[in-house]
Design a protein around this motif. Structure first.
Motif, PDB file in Angstrom:
ATOM      1  N   VAL A   1       0.858  -1.176   0.000  1.00 15.75           N
ATOM      2  CA  VAL A   1       0.000   0.000   0.000  1.00 15.75           C
ATOM      3  C   VAL A   1       0.897   1.230   0.000  1.00 15.75           C
ATOM      4  CG1 VAL A   1      -0.141   0.050   2.520  1.00 15.75           C
ATOM      5  CG2 VAL A   1      -1.924   1.161   1.178  1.00 15.75           C
ATOM      6  N   LYS A   2       0.482   2.280  -0.714  1.00 11.59           N
ATOM      7  CA  LYS A   2       1.245   3.523  -0.721  1.00 11.59           C
ATOM      8  C   LYS A   2       0.688   4.443   0.360  1.00 11.59           C
ATOM      9  CE  LYS A   2       0.715   6.627  -3.962  1.00 11.59           C
ATOM     10  NZ  LYS A   2       0.754   7.303  -5.286  1.00 11.59           N
ATOM     11  N   LYS A   3       1.544   4.815   1.294  1.00 12.05           N
ATOM     12  CA  LYS A   3       1.159   5.692   2.394  1.00 12.05           C
ATOM     13  C   LYS A   3       1.768   7.065   2.162  1.00 12.05           C
ATOM     14  CE  LYS A   3       1.519   6.154   7.453  1.00 12.05           C
ATOM     15  NZ  LYS A   3       2.009   5.505   8.707  1.00 12.05           N
ATOM     16  N   THR A   4       0.924   8.101   2.190  1.00 12.14           N
ATOM     17  CA  THR A   4       1.397   9.460   1.943  1.00 12.14           C
ATOM     18  C   THR A   4       1.109  10.331   3.151  1.00 12.14           C
ATOM     19  OG1 THR A   4       0.992   9.239  -0.437  1.00 12.14           O
ATOM     20  CG2 THR A   4       1.243  11.469   0.433  1.00 12.14           C
ATOM     21  N   VAL A   5       2.169  10.964   3.659  1.00  6.40           N
ATOM     22  CA  VAL A   5       2.064  11.872   4.799  1.00  6.40           C
ATOM     23  C   VAL A   5       2.807  13.152   4.447  1.00  6.40           C
ATOM     24  CG1 VAL A   5       2.459  12.202   7.267  1.00  6.40           C
ATOM     25  CG2 VAL A   5       2.074   9.904   6.383  1.00  6.40           C
ATOM     26  N   SER A   6       2.104  14.303   4.468  1.00  5.76           N
ATOM     27  CA  SER A   6       2.713  15.609   4.176  1.00  5.76           C
ATOM     28  C   SER A   6       3.476  15.591   2.861  1.00  5.76           C
ATOM     29  CB  SER A   6       3.643  16.027   5.328  1.00  5.76           C
ATOM     30  OG  SER A   6       2.931  16.099   6.546  1.00  5.76           O
ATOM     31  N   GLY A   7       2.894  14.947   1.866  1.00  6.89           N
ATOM     32  CA  GLY A   7       3.503  14.917   0.546  1.00  6.89           C
ATOM     33  C   GLY A   7       4.579  13.870   0.352  1.00  6.89           C
ATOM     34  N   GLU A   8       4.989  13.212   1.411  1.00  4.44           N
ATOM     35  CA  GLU A   8       6.011  12.167   1.326  1.00  4.44           C
ATOM     36  C   GLU A   8       5.329  10.802   1.287  1.00  4.44           C
ATOM     37  OE1 GLU A   8       9.299  12.594   1.067  1.00  4.44           O
ATOM     38  OE2 GLU A   8       9.092  14.786   1.100  1.00  4.44           O
ATOM     39  N   SER A   9       5.702   9.963   0.287  1.00  2.34           N
ATOM     40  CA  SER A   9       5.066   8.660   0.109  1.00  2.34           C
ATOM     41  C   SER A   9       6.043   7.522   0.363  1.00  2.34           C
ATOM     42  CB  SER A   9       4.494   8.540  -1.312  1.00  2.34           C
ATOM     43  OG  SER A   9       3.492   9.502  -1.539  1.00  2.34           O
ATOM     44  N   ALA A  10       5.507   6.428   0.841  1.00  2.00           N
ATOM     45  CA  ALA A  10       6.303   5.214   1.065  1.00  2.00           C
ATOM     46  C   ALA A  10       5.426   4.006   0.786  1.00  2.00           C
ATOM     47  CB  ALA A  10       6.825   5.172   2.495  1.00  2.00           C
ATOM     48  N   SER A  11       6.054   2.936   0.303  1.00  2.00           N
ATOM     49  CA  SER A  11       5.336   1.684   0.042  1.00  2.00           C
ATOM     50  C   SER A  11       5.474   0.773   1.258  1.00  2.00           C
ATOM     51  CB  SER A  11       5.910   0.995  -1.202  1.00  2.00           C
ATOM     52  OG  SER A  11       5.230  -0.217  -1.452  1.00  2.00           O
ATOM     53  N   LEU A  12       4.344   0.332   1.812  1.00  2.32           N
ATOM     54  CA  LEU A  12       4.337  -0.512   2.999  1.00  2.32           C
ATOM     55  C   LEU A  12       3.742  -1.873   2.673  1.00  2.32           C
ATOM     56  CD1 LEU A  12       3.037   2.042   5.662  1.00  2.32           C
ATOM     57  CD2 LEU A  12       5.408   1.537   5.019  1.00  2.32           C
TER      58      LEU A  12
END
Length: 525
Positions: free
Chosen positions: A470-481
């Motif tokens: 899943v792609k998690k986006t916080v304050s414009g920063e994304s990471a794949s979890l």
């Protein structure tokens, strides 16, 4: 319950909970010996602030309660040690059971004393361990009076053994002497065993009132400061007559009339087998830091019994299935010794606190006794928390829908679903509309990418069909979890693993296989 958000997408996304290898099934009472993660810690009575108020449970106060015992009528009798009183708890109120309030000294501390009389006129001094026999007699380790007191069913308080002065003499009645006894236990023959703590001895009071000493006194002397020496406890297994203890503080008789002992200063649980006349170590270990140390160093470690580590174990209780429950006081947890393994039933190891919650997040502040109640729940006396706490199974509605497959509970309330929950490919599948509301997510859909969107508190999760990420986006920063299961589509609906999102929301999530129930809860209450 969590805030319910308005949904942007009507019923097109569903959730799933993966069934991990650690999934826990319900067990027979007491179920917490097998399924502690399905249980919760709640306050029965008491407040963080000390006092001696009786009445409704919400108003009841204690001052460093030390021990408890369940009476035949289901009431819980509590040794309210620093108030020098014995208190009784019902389901909805507390009341004085025995002890006369003498007031407070100049420093504001309750005053204890020694007086035999009726329950309401008798006086105690720092009452600790409690036990009840088959006839309904209650025995009290009256620690500050160095005596063992007896409360008969008619409420008469008498001194079974001890004179009010400390010592180690054997004999009958007032001829015998103790030094700050911490606990008592009664076997099926009416023998009363005493953890004679500061004498480092296990004593026995026969039915005729004669006190005898069962083990060898310690001869270890330590130099606690240069030029100043003092007696201390010791450690030795083997024949009972030569065995040695260091501040024994808790006792429990098993179905064979043998005796478990919390050997507090040795950080061990010892076992006295009267048939063989031998003392062995049932759990715990460690060594003295040096020859002049009072105690073995405490530690915390679960696992195989001899490798497990304890820190000032105190009250003990034997369960119906033969397990031993341990109030591991300075680790601030409740432990379980079963089948040669030590595990943690409840509490956050080594961290004192007062929070109620699921067993892995609830906090204790020096628990000193544990009581297996007749209904299978576990009562815990939390000395420095000034409370009596209860370990009980998660709350559930009185009646769940029949023939609806898997139920989903959030903080005890049934989560309604538009389509029945399903078990598929090792996961429980749930509609997002309903679970999303329960977990507080907004649900959306990106027509361009085909992704389902879950958002809460400025965090957006973008989920694609057939993926285990899943792609998690916080304050414009994304990471794949990584997800705990792949997403999939059934009848045009996307399904995703709810365990991941419950974890992301800071919730506890468990699977009750026997009840076919997904249990989602706040970690603390």
């Amino acid at each position: 319950m969590h805030k319910k958000n308005r949904y942007l997408l009507a019923g097109t996304v569903c959730l799933a909970i993966g069934l991990s290898s650690s999934a826990i099934a319900s067990a027979a009472v007491p179920g917490w010996t097998k399924s502690p993660k399905l249980y919760e810690v709640h306050a029965w009575a008491g407040q963080t602030a000390s006092g001696h108020h009786d009445g409704s449970l919400s108003e009841t106060t204690f001052y460093q309660p030390r021990a408890a015992v369940e009476l035949a009528n289901g009431r819980l009798l509590v040794a309210d040690s620093s108030n020098h009183l014995l208190r009784a708890l019902d389901a909805d109120k507390s009341a004085l059971y025995a002890g006369y309030w003498l007031g407070e000294d100049e420093a504001g501390n309750p005053v204890g004393g020694l007086n035999d009389d009726s329950a309401e006129r008798a006086v105690f001094d720092s009452p600790a361990g409690l036990a009840v026999d088959a006839k309904g007699n209650v025995y009290v380790a009256d620690s500050g009076n160095h005596s063992i007191r007896k409360i008969s069913p008619d409420g008469t308080v008498s001194t079974l053994a001890g004179s009010g002065l400390f010592g180690s003499d054997d004999g009958r009645g007032a001829e015998a002497k103790f030094h700050s006894p911490s606990d008592v236990a009664v076997d099926s023959k009416g023998n009363v065993y005493v953890a004679d703590t500061l004498n480092h001895l296990i004593r026995k009071i026969a039915p005729n009132g004669t006190v005898s000493t069962l083990n060898a006194p310690s001869t270890r002397v330590i130099e606690y400061v240069p030029g100043a020496a003092e007696d201390a406890g010791d450690y030795q297994d083997g024949p009972l007559a030569s065995a040695k203890f260091n501040e024994p503080s808790g006792l429990a008789v098993d179905e064979k009339d043998n005796l478990y002992v919390s050997d507090r200063g040795n950080q061990r649980i010892r076992y006295v087998d009267f048939a063989s006349g031998q003392v062995s170590t049932a759990a715990g270990g460690g060594s003295y830091a040096d020859a002049n140390a009072y105690f073995v160093e405490g530690d915390y470690l679960d696992g195989e019994a001899s490798a497990a580590r304890l820190n000032s174990p105190e009250g003990l209780a034997v369960t119906a299935d033969g397990a031993l429950v341990i109030a591991d006081s300075l680790n601030h947890v409740v432990r379980l010794l079963k089948d040669g393994q030590v595990s943690t039933v409840a509490g956050v190891p080594t961290e004192p606190g007062s929070a109620d919650g699921v067993t892995t997040s609830a906090e204790f502040n020096r628990p000193t006794d544990v009581i297996v109640l007749a209904d299978g729940r576990l009562a815990v006396v939390d000395e420095h928390g000034n409370k009596v706490r209860i370990v009980q199974k998660y709350a559930a509605p009185a009646k769940l829908p029949e023939n609806k497959g898997i139920a989903v509970l959030l903080n005890g309330a049934l989560v309604p679903t538009e389509v029945p929950a399903q078990l598929k490919s090792g996961a429980v599948l749930l509609p997002v509309r309903d679970v999303g509301k329960a977990l507080g997510y907004q649900v959306g859909y990106d027509k361009k990418t085909g992704e389902a969107l879950l958002s809460k508190d400025g965090v957006v999760y973008a989920i694609s069909e057939g993926k285990d990420t899943v792609k998690k986006t916080v304050s414009g920063e994304s990471a794949s979890l990584k997800l705990n299961a792949k997403t999939l589509s059934i009848d045009g609906r996307m399904f995703i693993p709810v365990r991941f999102f419950a974890d992301e929301s800071g919730l506890d999530i468990q699977w009750d296989g026997a009840a076919k129930t997904v249990v989602i809860r706040d970690k603390t209450f």
